[in-house]
Design a protein around this motif. Structure first.
Motif, PDB file in Angstrom:
ATOM      1  N   ALA A 167       4.242 -10.858   6.355  1.00  0.00           N
ATOM      2  CA  ALA A 167       2.863 -10.689   6.079  1.00  0.00           C
ATOM      3  C   ALA A 167       2.567  -9.837   5.312  1.00  0.00           C
ATOM      4  O   ALA A 167       1.629  -9.739   4.288  1.00  0.00           O
ATOM      5  CB  ALA A 167       1.920 -11.085   7.194  1.00  0.00           C
ATOM      6  N   GLU A 168       2.882  -8.359   5.710  1.00  0.00           N
ATOM      7  CA  GLU A 168       2.732  -7.494   4.803  1.00  0.00           C
ATOM      8  C   GLU A 168       3.041  -7.292   3.575  1.00  0.00           C
ATOM      9  O   GLU A 168       2.325  -6.999   2.514  1.00  0.00           O
ATOM     10  CB  GLU A 168       2.836  -6.053   5.574  1.00  0.00           C
ATOM     11  CG  GLU A 168       2.250  -5.886   6.946  1.00  0.00           C
ATOM     12  CD  GLU A 168       2.865  -4.760   7.578  1.00  0.00           C
ATOM     13  OE1 GLU A 168       2.285  -3.824   8.261  1.00  0.00           O
ATOM     14  OE2 GLU A 168       4.121  -4.458   7.547  1.00  0.00           O
ATOM     15  N   ALA A 169       4.382  -7.753   3.436  1.00  0.00           N
ATOM     16  CA  ALA A 169       5.016  -7.900   2.271  1.00  0.00           C
ATOM     17  C   ALA A 169       4.339  -8.820   1.225  1.00  0.00           C
ATOM     18  O   ALA A 169       4.345  -8.309   0.099  1.00  0.00           O
ATOM     19  CB  ALA A 169       6.510  -8.247   2.368  1.00  0.00           C
ATOM     20  N   GLU A 170       4.035  -9.916   1.634  1.00  0.00           N
ATOM     21  CA  GLU A 170       3.302 -10.970   0.685  1.00  0.00           C
ATOM     22  C   GLU A 170       2.057 -10.462   0.462  1.00  0.00           C
ATOM     23  O   GLU A 170       1.839 -10.710  -0.710  1.00  0.00           O
ATOM     24  CB  GLU A 170       3.246 -12.371   1.683  1.00  0.00           C
ATOM     25  CG  GLU A 170       4.482 -12.966   2.015  1.00  0.00           C
ATOM     26  CD  GLU A 170       4.130 -14.289   2.834  1.00  0.00           C
ATOM     27  OE1 GLU A 170       3.038 -14.806   3.042  1.00  0.00           O
ATOM     28  OE2 GLU A 170       5.333 -14.864   3.360  1.00  0.00           O
ATOM     29  N   GLU A 171       1.096  -9.671   1.351  1.00  0.00           N
ATOM     30  CA  GLU A 171      -0.173  -9.148   0.870  1.00  0.00           C
ATOM     31  C   GLU A 171      -0.075  -7.933  -0.065  1.00  0.00           C
ATOM     32  O   GLU A 171      -0.518  -8.038  -1.036  1.00  0.00           O
ATOM     33  CB  GLU A 171      -0.856  -8.575   2.146  1.00  0.00           C
ATOM     34  CG  GLU A 171      -2.166  -8.006   1.759  1.00  0.00           C
ATOM     35  CD  GLU A 171      -2.854  -7.143   2.898  1.00  0.00           C
ATOM     36  OE1 GLU A 171      -3.901  -7.087   2.772  1.00  0.00           O
ATOM     37  OE2 GLU A 171      -2.066  -7.022   4.029  1.00  0.00           O
TER      38      GLU A 171
END
Length: 162
Positions: free
Chosen positions: A131-135
């Motif tokens: 989720a951090e990577a996508e953000e």
């Protein structure tokens, strides 16, 4: 507010990159605008444009990874709105150049991406969890779009390591 950018060129290959200080100002300015981060008065960022040998030593020392990488970020920690020294961004010429060539992108565009990516780390973003990577990747796309640079993750992109 734009931070003071202290840029050091520590490898000869970087002479091929036109106006690296201006590129750093533009990329970091776009990252500030897109992220909405509030910076402390007199905020500072240090950028080192180095070679693979230099970054490999840092990677070995600080990450226990015995090879060069494209970009390393060393955040000073703390709230960017209160911490005037944001940290350091280090980019390796040979690796950045190789990745740009492999991806069929101008070196300048790839370095802008690495600068934006490194700056996001300095202000608290990470990509350990999916989720951090996508953000973070979505924010990088928007930052680069502000600079007129296409999606760095489209097609066969160069990997951003840190």
């Amino acid at each position: 507010m734009s931070p003071v950018i202290d840029l050091a060129i520590e490898a000869d290959g970087w002479t091929s990159l036109e106006a690296p200080s201006r590129l750093a100002e533009d990329a970091i300015g776009a990252a500030i605008a897109q992220s909405g981060v509030k910076l402390a008065d007199g905020a500072e960022v240090s950028i080192v444009l180095c070679d693979d040998a230099f970054i490999a030593e840092l990677n070995r020392k600080w990450r226990s990874v015995d090879k060069p990488t494209n970009v390393l970020s060393f955040p000073s920690g703390g709230d960017p709105s209160r911490t005037p020294i944001l940290g350091d961004i280090v980019i390796a010429f040979e690796t950045a150049e190789k990745e740009a060539l492999e991806a069929g992108k101008p070196l300048r565009d790839h370095v802008a991406h690495l600068l934006a990516h490194g700056f996001l780390h300095l202000i608290g973003y990470d990509h350990i969890e999916d989720a951090e990577a996508e953000e973070m990747e979505a924010l990088e796309r928007d930052i680069l779009a502000r600079l007129g640079i296409g999606d760095p993750y489209r097609d066969a992109p160069a990997q951003v390591a840190n």
